[in-house]
Structures are given as structure tokens and as C-alpha cells.
Design an enzyme around this catalytic site. Sequence first.
Site, PDB file in Angstrom:
ATOM      1  CD  GLN A  41      -1.510  -7.455  -3.775  1.00 21.13           C
ATOM      2  OE1 GLN A  41      -1.834  -8.172  -5.082  1.00 21.13           O
ATOM      3  NE2 GLN A  41      -2.417  -6.850  -3.732  1.00 21.13           N
ATOM      4  CB  CYS A 124       0.999 -14.627  -1.981  1.00 16.55           C
ATOM      5  SG  CYS A 124       1.438 -13.011  -2.316  1.00 16.55           S
ATOM      6  CB  CYS A 125       0.720 -15.351  -7.770  1.00 19.75           C
ATOM      7  SG  CYS A 125      -0.814 -16.451  -8.250  1.00 19.75           S
ATOM      8  N   GLY A 126      -1.153 -12.609  -7.703  1.00 23.33           N
ATOM      9  CA  GLY A 126      -2.934 -12.059  -7.824  1.00 23.33           C
ATOM     10  C   GLY A 126      -3.822 -13.067  -6.539  1.00 23.33           C
TER      11      GLY A 126
END
Length: 192
Positions: A41, A124-126
Site C-alpha cells: 500500500q 497492491c495490498c498491505g
Amino acid sequence: MDVQVDREAKKLTKITRPPALRIIPPLNFCPVEKQLYRSGQPSIINQSFLQDLHLKTILWLASEEPQEDFLDYCSMNNINIEFVGMINDYNYSNVNPWDSLSETTIKKALELICNKENYPLLVCCGMGRHRTGAVIGCLRRLQGWNLASVSEEYRRFTGARGGRILVELLIESFDINTIEADPEKLPDWLKE
């Protein structure tokens, strides 16, 4: 041949402070293909870097909402956020964040990636590791990569803690024949 350097003409200065504009990529940032990127992120310190990508779409794979400053940045820059894999907000009992990573989630993500109208695109992710790695791993399978190369790329982003065997099994078992895409909208790097 002797070359004399005029030391007076060549003045050197010391850099005493960093530049005012810092270009800092998000955690685990990497180009995947032309105009397709992956990362964790982004935060406020990554905004100058993101400006240079001219993003049109961000594919959000995390099970939780993005940070407010990230949402504001996307809104101000007309970047479309596609939320894929959010956990049902109304059911808080026995929430397993991995429940959102499924064949259905990956299929939806890949179909967005297979449409060049969404580009430039950031997945995206965390942390940019497991969910992003699963989607990119399945994309690599769609591109015809062998499983050893797919696993090696996935593990490169998981860090010292290593990959998750369940993610690798999901990538391996994912049915790439379920992906539907308009041939006219495929990115050039995905065309036969």
C-alpha cells in the site's frame, strides 16, 4: 596525452541536505510488465513517485480499507480504485483475512489486468507480498511461465519470513482457462 584539469574552473560543492522533492517507491514496488506495477500500500511519502507513473487504476487486494490519505490522493488524481477481495463489512465474527483470497478474487483481478483500458495499473495490498504475489503468480501462469519461475518470483517478495505454501498451492491450482478477456483490449505483452 596529458590533460590538465583547471581546478578553478571545476568547482565542487558538498551536498549538505537532501533534495526538497523525494522520490520514494512504495514497499515492494516492482514493474511487472509495461505500465503494470506491483507494490504494498502506498503512503503519503510515495506520492511524488506515483505521480511519475501516471496511474489510471489501482487494483486494491487487501481485505481492509486503504488509509484515508491514500484515498484522497487517488481522488485528487482521478485514479480509479478497484476493490477486489474486501471482507464483508457486516460479518465480524470469525474473520479470516485469507478468506478474501480465492479463485473468484483472483479471476476478477486478472480480468481487470487483462484490459489495457485500465492502464497504467498498480496492483497492491498491505505489504505487497502474498495477495499481490498470488495475483501476479496467476498472471505469470496465464503468460505461460513455468511453475518454478512463478514460485521464485513470489518468494522474492515475501522476504526473510518466506512464502506461504497455501498461496503457492493456490497459484498452482488456479484454472487459467476461466479468465475471459476481450482480445481487442488485451495488453500487447499478453497477446499471442
